[in-house]
Every structure is written in structure tokens, then in C-alpha cells.
Design a protein around this motif. Structure first.
Motif, PDB file in Angstrom:
ATOM      1  N   GLN A  52       0.769  -1.285   0.246  1.00 38.08           N
ATOM      2  CA  GLN A  52      -0.182  -0.051  -0.063  1.00 38.08           C
ATOM      3  C   GLN A  52       0.860   1.158   0.067  1.00 38.08           C
ATOM      4  N   LEU A  53       1.798   1.302   0.854  1.00 38.99           N
ATOM      5  CA  LEU A  53       2.874   2.314   0.802  1.00 38.99           C
ATOM      6  C   LEU A  53       3.571   2.725  -0.351  1.00 38.99           C
ATOM      7  N   TRP A  54       3.861   1.907  -0.928  1.00 43.75           N
ATOM      8  CA  TRP A  54       4.470   1.954  -2.365  1.00 43.75           C
ATOM      9  C   TRP A  54       3.457   2.618  -3.208  1.00 43.75           C
ATOM     10  N   LYS A  55       2.306   2.099  -3.279  1.00 46.29           N
ATOM     11  CA  LYS A  55       1.312   2.627  -4.204  1.00 46.29           C
ATOM     12  C   LYS A  55       1.010   4.182  -3.901  1.00 46.29           C
ATOM     13  N   GLY A  56       1.133   4.448  -2.658  1.00 43.72           N
ATOM     14  CA  GLY A  56       1.052   6.052  -2.160  1.00 43.72           C
ATOM     15  C   GLY A  56       2.305   6.723  -2.596  1.00 43.72           C
ATOM     16  N   ALA A  57       3.611   6.329  -2.622  1.00 45.31           N
ATOM     17  CA  ALA A  57       4.878   6.698  -2.732  1.00 45.31           C
ATOM     18  C   ALA A  57       5.088   6.901  -4.199  1.00 45.31           C
ATOM     19  N   ALA A  58       4.487   5.771  -5.170  1.00 43.36           N
ATOM     20  CA  ALA A  58       4.523   6.020  -6.591  1.00 43.36           C
ATOM     21  C   ALA A  58       3.560   7.268  -7.207  1.00 43.36           C
ATOM     22  N   ALA A  59       2.522   7.428  -6.262  1.00 40.86           N
ATOM     23  CA  ALA A  59       1.654   8.337  -6.907  1.00 40.86           C
ATOM     24  C   ALA A  59       1.823   9.821  -6.613  1.00 40.86           C
ATOM     25  N   LEU A  89       1.730  11.554   4.377  1.00 36.22           N
ATOM     26  CA  LEU A  89       0.751  11.196   3.380  1.00 36.22           C
ATOM     27  C   LEU A  89      -0.212  12.471   3.502  1.00 36.22           C
ATOM     28  N   ALA A  90      -0.783  12.882   4.682  1.00 31.48           N
ATOM     29  CA  ALA A  90      -1.645  13.893   4.819  1.00 31.48           C
ATOM     30  C   ALA A  90      -0.999  15.405   3.928  1.00 31.48           C
ATOM     31  N   ASP A  91       0.392  15.462   4.243  1.00 32.90           N
ATOM     32  CA  ASP A  91       0.979  16.590   3.664  1.00 32.90           C
ATOM     33  C   ASP A  91       1.051  16.421   2.199  1.00 32.90           C
ATOM     34  N   ALA A  92       1.065  15.348   1.710  1.00 33.48           N
ATOM     35  CA  ALA A  92       1.114  14.867  -0.067  1.00 33.48           C
ATOM     36  C   ALA A  92      -0.324  15.357  -0.420  1.00 33.48           C
ATOM     37  N   LEU A  93      -1.101  14.951   0.354  1.00 39.36           N
ATOM     38  CA  LEU A  93      -2.723  15.051  -0.057  1.00 39.36           C
ATOM     39  C   LEU A  93      -2.848  16.752  -0.261  1.00 39.36           C
ATOM     40  N   ALA A  94      -2.068  17.594   0.660  1.00 38.05           N
ATOM     41  CA  ALA A  94      -2.461  18.808   0.571  1.00 38.05           C
ATOM     42  C   ALA A  94      -1.530  19.748  -0.649  1.00 38.05           C
ATOM     43  N   VAL A  95      -0.634  18.835  -1.272  1.00 38.98           N
ATOM     44  CA  VAL A  95       0.227  19.434  -2.330  1.00 38.98           C
ATOM     45  C   VAL A  95      -0.616  19.889  -3.506  1.00 38.98           C
ATOM     46  N   GLU A  96      -0.410  21.186  -3.874  1.00 39.34           N
ATOM     47  CA  GLU A  96      -1.358  21.846  -4.967  1.00 39.34           C
ATOM     48  C   GLU A  96      -0.958  21.228  -6.263  1.00 39.34           C
ATOM     49  N   GLY A  97      -1.632  21.118  -7.169  1.00 40.15           N
ATOM     50  CA  GLY A  97      -1.471  20.661  -8.559  1.00 40.15           C
ATOM     51  C   GLY A  97      -1.241  19.068  -8.576  1.00 40.15           C
ATOM     52  N   LEU A  98      -1.477  18.472  -7.749  1.00 40.79           N
ATOM     53  CA  LEU A  98      -1.393  16.927  -7.713  1.00 40.79           C
ATOM     54  C   LEU A  98      -2.387  16.413  -8.492  1.00 40.79           C
ATOM     55  N   ARG A 155      -4.114  11.889  -6.404  1.00 43.53           N
ATOM     56  CA  ARG A 155      -4.937  12.363  -5.139  1.00 43.53           C
ATOM     57  C   ARG A 155      -5.718  11.058  -4.540  1.00 43.53           C
ATOM     58  N   GLU A 156      -6.403  10.439  -5.601  1.00 40.34           N
ATOM     59  CA  GLU A 156      -7.418   9.463  -5.233  1.00 40.34           C
ATOM     60  C   GLU A 156      -6.770   8.307  -4.541  1.00 40.34           C
ATOM     61  N   THR A 157      -5.429   7.756  -5.320  1.00 42.44           N
ATOM     62  CA  THR A 157      -4.805   6.850  -4.872  1.00 42.44           C
ATOM     63  C   THR A 157      -4.085   7.290  -3.496  1.00 42.44           C
ATOM     64  N   LEU A 158      -3.531   8.285  -3.126  1.00 41.59           N
ATOM     65  CA  LEU A 158      -3.205   8.925  -1.789  1.00 41.59           C
ATOM     66  C   LEU A 158      -4.213   8.755  -0.659  1.00 41.59           C
ATOM     67  N   ARG A 159      -5.344   9.205  -1.103  1.00 42.71           N
ATOM     68  CA  ARG A 159      -6.386   9.163  -0.193  1.00 42.71           C
ATOM     69  C   ARG A 159      -6.657   7.883   0.130  1.00 42.71           C
ATOM     70  N   VAL A 161      -4.798   4.827   0.217  1.00 43.72           N
ATOM     71  CA  VAL A 161      -3.721   4.436   0.772  1.00 43.72           C
ATOM     72  C   VAL A 161      -3.781   4.859   2.352  1.00 43.72           C
ATOM     73  N   TYR A 162      -3.853   6.378   2.387  1.00 43.54           N
ATOM     74  CA  TYR A 162      -4.059   7.035   3.802  1.00 43.54           C
ATOM     75  C   TYR A 162      -5.199   6.655   4.571  1.00 43.54           C
ATOM     76  N   ALA A 163      -6.472   6.071   3.927  1.00 44.91           N
ATOM     77  CA  ALA A 163      -7.630   5.714   4.525  1.00 44.91           C
ATOM     78  C   ALA A 163      -7.228   4.190   5.186  1.00 44.91           C
ATOM     79  N   SER A 164      -6.610   3.409   4.256  1.00 46.06           N
ATOM     80  CA  SER A 164      -6.500   2.111   4.745  1.00 46.06           C
ATOM     81  C   SER A 164      -5.570   1.833   5.923  1.00 46.06           C
ATOM     82  N   LEU A 165      -4.399   2.778   5.769  1.00 48.27           N
ATOM     83  CA  LEU A 165      -3.374   2.654   7.090  1.00 48.27           C
ATOM     84  C   LEU A 165      -3.867   3.341   8.248  1.00 48.27           C
ATOM     85  N   ASP A 166      -4.830   4.439   8.119  1.00 48.90           N
ATOM     86  CA  ASP A 166      -5.257   4.854   9.329  1.00 48.90           C
ATOM     87  C   ASP A 166      -6.489   4.102   9.737  1.00 48.90           C
ATOM     88  N   ARG A 167      -7.207   3.389   8.959  1.00 53.45           N
ATOM     89  CA  ARG A 167      -8.301   2.369   9.410  1.00 53.45           C
ATOM     90  C   ARG A 167      -7.419   1.174  10.650  1.00 53.45           C
TER      91      ARG A 167
END
Ligand code: ZN
Length: 388
Positions: free
Chosen positions: A317-324, A356-365, A370-374, A376-382
Motif C-alpha cells: 500500500q505504501l509503495w502505491k502511495g509513494a509512486a502516486a 501522506l496527509a501533507d502529500a494530499l495537501a500539495v497543490e497541482g497533484l 490524489r485518489e490513490t493517496l486518499r 492509501v491514507y484511509a487504509s493505513l489510518d483504519r
């Protein structure tokens, strides 16, 4: 016990032939292959001798199931079974009702031997056939069995034994599940004190298994269906030759079902009770992110076990986030992934989630990133509580 050399010296031409073959054998392999049929003949002699002796013992005849009168002997009748050592024949007393009630003939010796009225092969041969059929096709199992017992076994027979054994096992399991549902817990499997002191790990997953499209026929296109599998094991530290301590699975037990999560839950709980979930010093539930499995954990195991999100699944999951976020081809992405992996491994998800939360706040993503990051964030947070 009868004297074996007497039985060998019988003027049986087939035995003489076997002895000649042994004489002619040159290599060790030839010798053993030549002795094997003779060993079967001897084994049959012993078994038939014992059966003949038992058949002579006095019998307390049971009452007729229809009229209640004691059954009466009608004399000796022959019985034959195919066994692991070849065909076994014996003569035993059979009884009928003296009033002529229409009941099948009764053979108390057969009952004492655990032989069913229409059984044609003995239990140990069926057992070996079923065990072989777990690993090889029925036709191959039948061929191997034929080599072993020196006779011909049909694939159809092996199929029927497996069916019978399967139904018997299912009935037994249903009884146990019903008993647990009514509060009668099974007896835990005996463990040594050292085994009982080890942590108990449980895990479950769904796996795809090939099925035949039509039961009983080896033809047709494979149908893949998902079965639910649970594994239970004690975790035992083991020191390798180089001195590294690794964890080994010990007392491993598997439950599997072609069915839903509820069917798995009942079976897993039954086996967990048998494996001492109530008394184990530490219990761990290990699972990937599948929601159904975590619902099972919450419903049944949360009071006994510490839930752990499977590390490799989390890392994927983390790699999906990093790659996105950082583009999968950059060293930056790899470096962040390495750092985040390390944090998760040591049970510190907070910094990772903050990144991951910071990355979601990056403009122009891009939206897809953004969807992938969201996700990944949700699954780790859960699973924040399960990353430990
Ligand atoms: Zn009767």
C-alpha cells in the motif's frame, strides 16, 4: 501364533514360485521386489489364522430386531475382503431369526472387526487410497495402490472412498460446530508445557482453487472458486547454525471452507478453541487489509488476540502511495518508501500518515494520484491500531 516356516513349506506351488524368484534375484532392488509378494502371502496367512481362531470363539447372539428372540446360528459362511496385503478370506458364523423374520443375516465377528455388511475393501486400503488422492489424480492413486497391494484397484473405487470419507468428515465437523454453538467446547489438543508457553498466531485469507465443472468427471474447463483459509500455529524461536534466531511455525493447523466469512468464522473459532486460544499467553491475529476478515476478527477474536496488519500488505500500500505522490521512477520515492517501511515495521505509523496527509495537501497533484493517496491514507489510518 502359527509357525511361519510351516506355512511357507506348504505345498503351495505359487509360494514355491515366489521362493524361486527370490533365489534368482541379483540386485538388492530385485531381491526386495521379489520378497514383497511373499511378505504379502505371509501377512495374509497370519491375518487369516487369527480370524479363523476368533471365528471359533463362542458367540452371545443378539436379539432379533423385529421380534426380540435370540438369533440362532445358521453355521459358517465365507467372507472376503481386499486388503493392503491382498485378498483376505475367512469363515465365520452367521445368524438368522429362528422365527424366520425378514432381516439380513447377522455376522457378529464382522461387527466386532468393524467390517460393514457390503464392504469389499478393508479400511487401511481405503485410508491409503484417500491419502494418495489428496496429492495425485484418482487414476494415479489407483495405480500406485495396485502396485502396493499386488492387485487391481479401480479409480472409481478410490473416488467412492474419498466421497465416503469426505461425507463422514463433514458430518463429524457439523456435529462439532453444533456442539460449540450450544456452548459445549471441544477438548483442547494436548500440548507440552513448552508448547503451551508459546504465542499462538492466527491468520486468514481467501485463495483461488481449481474445481472441476462437473463432479466426478475429470473433463471440462477448470472453474476457479475462492475458498476461505485460516491458519493457526504456535510461534517457536529457533536458532540457526549461524546463530540467527528465526521464528518457526509449530503445531500448524489449517481450516478451509468453500463458503463465506461466516462459515470460516465458525470453523476457525472451533479450531482456535482446540489450539488453546483461551489459555495461550499471547495470541496474534494476522491479516491483510480485507474488510471481511477484520470484521471476523472484531466479531470473534478481538477479546483474545492482538490484531496485526500484515506487514507486506501494508508496505505494498505504501509503495502505491509513494509512486502516486513522488513518481515511482524517482530515487526520492524509493527513499521515502524505505523510511516509511522502517517506521511501520517498528510500530510508528504517525509520521508516515502525517507525510501522506501533507502529500494530499500539495497543490497541482493529479486527480488520480490524489485518489490513490486518499485510499492509501484511509487504509493505513483504519489499521492504525493494527500496526504494532
Ligand atoms: Zn425375529
Amino acid at each position: 501364533m502359527l509357525c511361519l516356516s510351516d506355512s511357507i513349506r506348504h505345498d503351495d506351488p505359487s509360494v514355491q514360485q515366489l521362493l524361486n524368484t527370490i533365489e534368482k534375484a541379483q540386485t538388492l532392488t530385485q531381491l526386495i521386489l521379489a520378497v514383497w509378494p511373499l511378505a504379502r502371502v505371509l501377512a495374509r496367512h497370519i491375518v487369516e489364522y487369527v480370524l479363523a481362531e476368533r471365528a471359533q470363539r463362542p458367540i452371545a447372539w443378539p436379539p432379533c430386531p423385529t421380534c426380540g428372540t435370540s438369533l440362532r446360528s445358521k453355521g459358517f459362511a465365507q467372507r472376503q475382503l481386499t486388503s493392503l496385503v491382498g485378498p483376505i478370506r475367512w469363515r465365520r458364523r452367521v445368524g438368522r431369526c429362528p422365527h424366520g423374520c425378514d432381516i439380513p443375516q447377522v455376522a457378529p465377528l464382522d461387527e466386532a472387526l468393524g467390517v460393514q455388511p457390503h464392504q469389499r475393501t478393508s479400511g487401511e486400503l481405503q485410508c491409503l487410497g484417500c491419502a494418495l488422492a489428496v496429492f495425485v489424480p484418482f487414476a494415479t492413486a489407483a495405480r500406485l495402490l495396485g502396485w502396493y497391494c499386488g492387485g487391481v484397484v479401480s479409480p472409481r473405487a478410490v473416488w467412492c472412498w474419498v466421497q465416503a470419507a469426505g461425507y463422514q468428515a463433514m458430518e463429524h465437523l457439523q456435529e462439532e460446530l453444533a456442539a460449540v454453538a450450544q456452548g459445549h467446547e471441544p477438548t483442547p489438543e494436548p500440548l507440552t508445557a513448552a508448547q503451551a508457553a508459546l504465542p499462538l498466531a492466527l491468520g486468514a485469507d481467501g485463495v483461488m482453487v481449481p474445481f472441476r465443472p462437473d463432479a466426478g468427471a475429470p473433463r471440462g474447463k477448470i472453474r476457479w472458486r475462492e475458498i476461505k483459509v485460516g491458519v493457526l500455529a504456535r510461534l517457536r524461536p529457533h536458532r540457526t547454525r549461524t546463530g540467527t534466531v528465526v521464528t518457526q511455525l509449530h503445531q500448524r493447523r489449517v481450516v478451509a471452507v468453500l463458503g463465506g466469512i461466516e462459515a470460516l468464522q465458525a470453523r476457525l473459532w472451533l479450531e482456535a478453541l482446540r489450539q488453546g486460544i483461551r489459555s495461550a499467553p499471547q495470541v496474534v491475529w494476522l491479516s491483510d487489509g480485507a474488510r471481511g476478515l477484520w470484521r471476523l476478527f472484531d466479531a470473534r477474536f478481538v477479546d483474545y488476540a492482538r490484531g496485526i496488519l500484515d506487514f507486506y500488505h501494508a508496505v505494498q500500500q505504501l509503495w502505491k502511495g509513494a509512486a502516486a505522490w513522488l513518481d515511482g521512477r524517482t530515487t526520492q520515492a524509493r527513499r521515502w518508501w524505505g523510511w516509511a517501511r522502517h517506521r511501520l515495521r517498528h510500530g510508528h505509523p504517525d509520521g508516515v500518515l502525517a507525510d501522506l496527509a501533507d502529500a494530499l495537501a500539495v497543490e497541482g497533484l493529479p486527480d488520480t494520484a490524489r485518489e490513490t493517496l486518499r485510499t492509501v491514507y484511509a487504509s493505513l489510518d483504519r489499521h492504525r491500531a493494527h500496526i504494532d
